[in-house]
Scaffold this active site. Sequence first.
Site, PDB file in Angstrom:
ATOM      1  CG  HIS A 294      -1.718   1.263   1.375  1.00  0.00           C
ATOM      2  ND1 HIS A 294      -2.759   1.571   0.519  1.00  0.00           N
ATOM      3  CD2 HIS A 294      -1.628   2.298   2.250  1.00  0.00           C
ATOM      4  CE1 HIS A 294      -3.280   2.724   0.872  1.00  0.00           C
ATOM      5  NE2 HIS A 294      -2.617   3.200   1.914  1.00  0.00           N
TER       6      HIS A 294
ATOM      7  N   GLY B  83       3.194   5.198   4.080  1.00  0.00           N
ATOM      8  CA  GLY B  83       2.705   5.957   5.226  1.00  0.00           C
ATOM      9  C   GLY B  83       1.271   5.587   5.548  1.00  0.00           C
TER      10      GLY B  83
ATOM     11  CB  SER C  14      -5.050   5.405   5.412  1.00  0.00           C
ATOM     12  OG  SER C  14      -6.087   5.885   4.609  1.00  0.00           O
ATOM     13  N   GLY C  15      -4.282   8.644   4.802  1.00  0.00           N
ATOM     14  CA  GLY C  15      -4.651  10.017   5.100  1.00  0.00           C
ATOM     15  C   GLY C  15      -3.500  10.926   5.481  1.00  0.00           C
TER      16      GLY C  15
ATOM     17  CE  LYS D 171       0.046   6.258   1.344  1.00  0.00           C
ATOM     18  NZ  LYS D 171      -0.794   6.527   2.526  1.00  0.00           N
ATOM     19  CB  SER D 172      -3.138  10.692  -2.883  1.00  0.00           C
ATOM     20  OG  SER D 172      -3.221   9.285  -2.766  1.00  0.00           O
TER      21      SER D 172
ATOM     22  CG  ASP E  24      -5.137   2.203  -2.662  1.00  0.00           C
ATOM     23  OD1 ASP E  24      -4.871   2.479  -1.474  1.00  0.00           O
ATOM     24  OD2 ASP E  24      -6.029   1.403  -2.985  1.00  0.00           O
TER      25      ASP E  24
ATOM     26  CD  GLU F 135      -9.380   7.368  -2.294  1.00  0.00           C
ATOM     27  OE1 GLU F 135     -10.209   7.669  -1.417  1.00  0.00           O
ATOM     28  OE2 GLU F 135      -8.679   6.344  -2.245  1.00  0.00           O
TER      29      GLU F 135
ATOM     30  NE  ARG G 105      17.688  20.088  13.369  1.00  0.00           N
ATOM     31  CZ  ARG G 105      17.462  21.287  13.896  1.00  0.00           C
ATOM     32  NH1 ARG G 105      17.448  21.459  15.218  1.00  0.00           N
ATOM     33  NH2 ARG G 105      17.253  22.323  13.107  1.00  0.00           N
TER      34      ARG G 105
END
Length: 316
Positions: A142, A157, A159-160, A163-164, A181, A205, A246
């Site tokens: 995914h 990562g 969902s939400g 990424k998209s 996806d 999406e 860093r």
Amino acid sequence: MNTDRSVKVKDIVEKFQMEVLYRGTDYETETLTITDVNRPGLQFVGFFDYFDPRRLQIIGKAETMFLKSFSSAERRKCFEDLFKYEIPALVISRKLDVFPECMEMAQKYGRTLLRTEHTSVEFTSMTIDFLNHELAPMITRHGVLMDVYGEGVLILGDSGIGKSETAIELIKRGHRLVADDAVEIRRIGDTLTGTAPELIRHYLEVRGIGVVDIQKLFGMSGVKSATQIDLVIQFERWQDEKFYDRLGLDEAHTQIMGVPIPLLTIPVSAGRNLAGIVELAVMNNRQKKYGINSAREFVEQIDSHIDHQAAQEKNR
């Protein structure tokens, strides 16, 4: 991981537009499960040690000229000895004529007989490349797979996490989408190649908007069918209590089907330009391939400066 993969012989016939001279009894169901092919020159002189009947058999000009020196009875025995084994098919290259004894034995044992216009070398090379891709071990992850500056970047990562949205911004900057996806990853040799499942290819999406067709919105320049995976970027939500490197001295890797791939973890918080960070990460990863490590050079300059200052203090 899916390693139990096979390719139907009739799919290869269709792929390379081959002529079917005789359909064997198992033509509709016969499959190939290994990537190797075989030219049965040794078998025609009776040497069947280490012979693997699961391979696709190919005869070309050399084998044809060799068999022409035999009598009809000797050729019949050669083909009978070969067709006694449950080979998937015999392919004749260069559109060469078929020996009557070959057709006779193919019909007797129900073996598939094919013909191609390509030379033996051309057909062997094309077939092995095709089988290496189709039979390669595969997993589905995914995430989002992008082609950024010619490098394959797998973005992972929760969902939400964005990424998209990052993919959309990268496409607007001229980079290309491979998969959103679901990413199908195949191991071919020591490299990983990612593609999108056919049903969702070119679709992306975005929450609040829905599914969009990137190819129709941005044209062919916005999509790519497949890419080698060179870098994995993991998006994670920013944690105030967590320490983040860093300087960039820590070079982490992740294993995908046993292949080590550079891994970069990027903390996500409001206001961060993730697309720009991904571009920078890709350029930095490419520099490392050429032996340029900016973080190490920076640390070496600092160490050299400190050593110089210490030496000056000591000489005072």
